[in-house]
Design a protein around this motif. Structure first.
Motif, short mmCIF file in Angstrom:
data_model
loop_
_atom_site.label_atom_id
_atom_site.label_comp_id
_atom_site.label_asym_id
_atom_site.label_seq_id
_atom_site.Cartn_x
_atom_site.Cartn_y
_atom_site.Cartn_z
N LEU A 277 0.84 -1.21 0.00
CA LEU A 277 0.00 0.00 0.00
C LEU A 277 0.87 1.25 0.00
N SER A 278 1.99 1.20 0.72
CA SER A 278 2.87 2.38 0.82
C SER A 278 3.52 2.72 -0.52
N ARG A 279 3.73 1.69 -1.35
CA ARG A 279 4.48 1.92 -2.58
C ARG A 279 3.59 2.01 -3.82
N LEU A 280 2.29 2.05 -3.61
CA LEU A 280 1.39 2.14 -4.77
C LEU A 280 1.68 3.43 -5.53
N THR A 281 1.65 3.35 -6.84
CA THR A 281 1.85 4.58 -7.61
C THR A 281 0.49 5.19 -7.93
N ARG B 33 -2.48 5.54 -3.96
CA ARG B 33 -1.85 5.38 -2.64
C ARG B 33 -2.60 6.26 -1.64
N CYS C 278 6.11 3.56 4.73
CA CYS C 278 4.86 4.16 5.24
C CYS C 278 5.16 5.52 5.87
#
Ligand code: C5P
Length: 413
Positions: free
Chosen positions: A319-323, A326, A353
């Motif tokens: 989830l933290s690295r979604l482009t 996010r 995060c």
């Protein structure tokens, strides 16, 4: 010393248990902090502490008989609870909890508890087997669903010679829970998080070995569920993705129940977009690399099967690295047994995060499965050390930090 108890009126109901002696110290400490304490002794409670000692410490009349009240007409049972800011039951015996859960009003204490519109905090105390009995656990779930606040019980040696959970929380812990209640912002219908979409993971995951066996962990889900409740109360639109727990669905929350880490990730992705994601679940790091559709048989003489483990997806890191989509605020948890803050700061970077809530879960803290938590909030701006608090209060404080974050963001925009 905190001002939270200054001029607060506490109605303390003392049930019948060996822990009743601790209520004397509780009364003294509450009064030291500026609260007034009025005591109701159940008839069983009066077997353990005397009205004289309780009355001397509280500086007030001690109430015990329902019918006394109507006799003198000085104060009725409705007034007794109306006059209080908070009702505290300590010790809350198995019997009192059962009566509360069933809504019985058979004496003054239970009548008051049924007639009150005030918040109620209970400190359970009983023999470990009574605490662990399905009936008591069922009553506990009912009481939590009814909005009753719980502090303890703690694990330890019991007066009956056994060991386990069932010891009443210490007076200092009960005071911390009472203070947390009073310092909690009363939102009374205000919905400051209205319009904010929150995604929360909670509980353990179960990773199947075959159709009947699985790998799991001891997470209860209490902290994650409490966060969902706190955010929903503040008006957020909350989706709770929960692994298997014994907890009731929090009111006003959209709950998706899952079993495995992979199902949890899929459910989280389906819940996007969200403004804030809080990963409180204890996701299994590994799953078994088998797809046994039948129960693995124990063949006589055969070697034990070797389980090959493969890594599960890291939901927080994903989830933290979604482009795309996010959440603008992603919050992780770090359960550590040593160098709590140092490891959590490193974890925040590693996972990508925004915040980490770090807690010490070394066995002596009793955090895993317990009611209390000591946490540090680590953000990009620094670190906050929070005091020992009930998980409910940790959730409320985190919800307020999230509110402050979005208010600051709005002010900047
Ligand atoms: O790496 P560790 O398990 O200590 O990290 C804890 C944090 O990462 C928690 O917020 C937990 O919910 C999250 N996590 C996750 N998916 C995993 C493992 C941990 O979301 N597979």
């Amino acid at each position: 010393m905190s001002e939270a108890l200054q001029n607060r009126r506490i109605l303390l109901i003392v049930g019948g248990g060996i822990a009743a002696y601790k209520c004397l110290e509780l009364i003294r400490r509450l009064r030291d902090r500026g609260a007034s304490v009025r005591v109701v002794l159940t008839s069983a409670g009066a077997e353990f502490v005397t009205p004289l000692s309780v009355g001397t410490l509280s500086g007030d009349k001690v109430y015990s008989d329902l019918f006394d009240l109507t006799d003198t007409a000085a104060i009725g049972h409705i007034e007794l609870s109306r006059d209080a800011d908070l009702l505290v039951v300590a010790p809350a015996t198995a019997d009192l909890m059962a009566k509360m859960a069933a809504g019985l009003a058979s004496d003054l204490a239970t009548t008051l508890l049924l007639a009150t519109d005030k918040k109620v905090l209970i400190a359970p105390a009983m023999n470990v087997r009574m605490w662990e009995h399905r009936a008591t656990q069922r009553n506990l779930e009912q009481l939590m669903a009814d909005g009753i606040h719980i502090v303890g019980p703690n694990e330890g040696d019991m007066a009956c010679g056994e060991y386990g959970p069932g010891r009443m929380a210490e007076p200092a812990e009960i005071i911390a829970a009472i203070e947390a209640h009073f310092s909690e912002l009363e939102f009374s219908g205000a919905q400051p998080l209205k319009g904010i979409k929150a995604l929360i993971t909670s509980g353990p995951t179960h990773e199947p070995i075959d159709p009947v066996r699985y790998l799991a962990n001891r997470s209860s889900g209490k902290q994650g569920h409490a966060i969902a409740t706190a955010l929903a109360r503040m008006g957020a639109d909350v989706t709770l993705v929960s692994g298997p727990t014994n907890l009731a669905n929090p009111a006003g929350v959209n709950v998706k129940r899952v079993e495995t880490a992979r199902e949890m990730l899929t459910a989280c992705e389906a819940a996007l977009p969200a403004d804030v994601a809080i990963c409180a679940a204890a996701v299994a790091d590994w799953r078994v690399d088998v797809d046994a559709t039948q129960k693995i048989k124990k063949e006589p003489g055969a070697e034990a099967p070797a389980l090959k483990l493969v890594e599960n997806p890291d939901i927080l890191a994903t989830l933290s690295r979604l482009t795309k989509n996010r959440p603008s605020l992603v919050v992780g948890f770090a359960a550590e047994t040593e160098k709590v803050v140092e490891h959590a700061v490193a974890k925040r970077k590693r996972k990508g995060c925004d915040w980490i809530v770090a807690n010490d879960v070394s066995p002596e803290t009793g955090v895993m499965g317990g009611e209390l938590n000591t946490v540090h909030l680590i953000t990009g701006e620094g670190q906050e050390d929070w005091p020992l608090l009930p998980k409910q209060a940790v959730a409320e404080r985190l919800a307020r930090s999230i509110l402050a974050h979005f208010e600051k963001k709005k002010a900047k925009a």
